[in-house]
Design a protein around this motif. Structure first.
Motif, PDB file in Angstrom:
ATOM      1  N   ALA A   1      33.006 -17.841 -17.096  1.00  0.00           N
ATOM      2  CA  ALA A   1      33.602 -18.826 -16.186  1.00  0.00           C
ATOM      3  C   ALA A   1      35.048 -18.473 -15.873  1.00  0.00           C
ATOM      4  CB  ALA A   1      33.507 -20.224 -16.799  1.00  0.00           C
TER       5      ALA A   1
ATOM      6  N   HIS B   1      36.695 -22.600 -12.436  1.00  0.00           N
ATOM      7  CA  HIS B   1      35.232 -22.503 -12.362  1.00  0.00           C
ATOM      8  C   HIS B   1      34.665 -23.304 -13.531  1.00  0.00           C
ATOM      9  CE1 HIS B   1      31.364 -20.599 -11.238  1.00  0.00           C
ATOM     10  NE2 HIS B   1      31.094 -20.769 -12.524  1.00  0.00           N
ATOM     11  N   ASP B   2      33.909 -24.341 -13.226  1.00  0.00           N
ATOM     12  CA  ASP B   2      33.344 -25.208 -14.270  1.00  0.00           C
ATOM     13  C   ASP B   2      34.422 -25.683 -15.240  1.00  0.00           C
ATOM     14  OD1 ASP B   2      30.810 -25.083 -13.203  1.00  0.00           O
ATOM     15  OD2 ASP B   2      30.111 -23.501 -14.541  1.00  0.00           O
TER      16      ASP B   2
END
Length: 390
Positions: free
Chosen positions: A166, A248-249
């Protein structure tokens, strides 16, 4: 939507599979055992996210996670947040408090129902006010509570392969944003134009909400730490400071670069040359087993030798990972700074902003987000670190 329909959403928006979170809970439960408590009470959004995947823009409302030393964790959220909590996690036991209720009383009922008589409690969380902490203390007055501050943070410092993936994705988004910001810099455009280009490119590349706004400042304002866009129009002779972290996430990676509108003055170039040498020295010192102080001390030595000590006066880096506003970093978890003795370990992630400032005049420097590997580091960007002349 009825309760059965909500239950069908379980895990549909989770950032990782159930196994990732089960492994994290098991690590936390092992860490709790020496404390002799029945469980942990977590209130920080990053720690709750790390344990469960729970994320929302509504984390301003009280939420708490109870992690017993054996068994599954139990989450308490505002009623409005129930659907998101179900969809974003794999938890089977989620309780709610309703607007108008006292969340501290709801927490006390939940603790009593679980039969917990002692808890490790976060005492340095950002999102529980002193007044709320007093109410929780009063509601749980019959329990034995010990200081569990830093317990989860210590586990978060080393990232799993899923977390590293991620962060690598976030780094790609950050680089896209930085490239667009540099290209947008020109005499006559505003700081807002540059910030818009930066954020648009990062978001188009894939970034989700950022835990802190990007930093875009120009001219004399670029010499003010953490200043950001304010409609100023770029002029010939301006330095421009650019920094962002994309997500990201919920996992963040940051990047910082310098731009100059026209020829770079000799004092600024001398500082920039020193900053890049300092960053190189810090990166070269990052090896597993070496203390977190080594990269800072290596950079500081370069800066001191060049006579720019007063232009620095900060740590060379800080941990990166999952973040919620107001901070994109994990600087409260782990710093690359003097006398920080924790050894570097594979899977740790750091942002290293090597910045030198003539305060109120300009800032120059560059940064990298890096992953510590078995043999050294993995750089997460390939942008040149020199000042870009526009």
């Amino acid at each position: 939507m009825n309760l059965q329909d909500i239950a069908a959403l379980r895990g549909t928006g989770a950032v990782f599979g159930p196994g990732e979170f089960a492994a994290r809970i098991a690590r936390l439960q092992r860490a709790l055992a020496p404390l002799g408590v029945d469980g942990a009470l977590l209130t920080g959004p990053e720690n709750i996210f790390w344990c469960t995947g729970r994320q929302t823009a509504g984390y301003f409302a009280f939420q708490a996670l109870l992690v017993p030393v054996t068994g599954a964790p139990v989450l308490l959220v505002r009623q409005l947040e129930l659907t998101g909590a179900v969809a974003g996690t794999w938890l089977e036991d989620i309780h709610t408090w309703q607007d108008g209720d006292d969340p501290a009383a709801a927490l006390a009922r939940l603790v009593a129902g679980l039969g917990l008589r002692s808890l490790a409690v976060e005492r340095d969380g950002w999102f529980v006010s002193p007044a709320m902490a007093d109410r929780i203390g009063a509601a749980l007055a019959d329990l034995r509570m010990v200081d569990g501050s830093g317990l989860v943070e210590g586990l978060r410092a080393v990232k799993s392969p899923a977390e590293l993936d991620a962060i690598r994705r976030a780094a790609g988004y950050a680089q896209a944003g930085m490239v667009a910001a540099i290209e947008a810099c020109a005499a006559g455009v505003t700081e807002n134009d540059v910030a818009a280009a930066m954020t648009a490119a990062a978001i188009r590349a894939g970034s989700e909400a950022m835990a802190m706004e990007p930093l875009v400042s120009s001219g004399p304002r670029s010499g003010i730490p953490h200043a950001t866009w304010r409609r100023r129009r770029l002029q010939a002779g301006d330095g421009v400071f650019l920094e962002l972290a994309a997500s990201h996430d919920r996992y963040h990676a940051a990047l910082m670069r310098s731009v100059w509108i026209g020829p770079v003055p000799a004092p600024a170039q001398a500082m920039m040359d020193c900053a890049t040498r300092a960053l190189d020295a810090a990166l070269a010192a990052m090896r597993p087993g070496r203390p977190c102080s080594d990269p800072h001390d290596a950079a500081q030595a370069v800066i001191d030798a060049a006579g720019f000590t007063a232009a620095f006066r900060k740590r060379i880096g800080y941990s990166m990972g999952a973040a919620f506003a107001p901070d994109w970093g994990e600087g409260a978890i782990l710093s690359l700074f003097s006398r920080v003795d924790r050894p570097l370990e594979p899977g740790m992630v750091f942002h290293l902003p090597a910045t030198l400032r003539d305060y109120g005049a300009f800032t120059v420097g560059a940064s990298e987000t890096v992953i510590v590997t078995d043999s050294g580091i993995e750089l997460l960007s390939d942008l040149p670190r020199t000042i870009t002349i526009r």
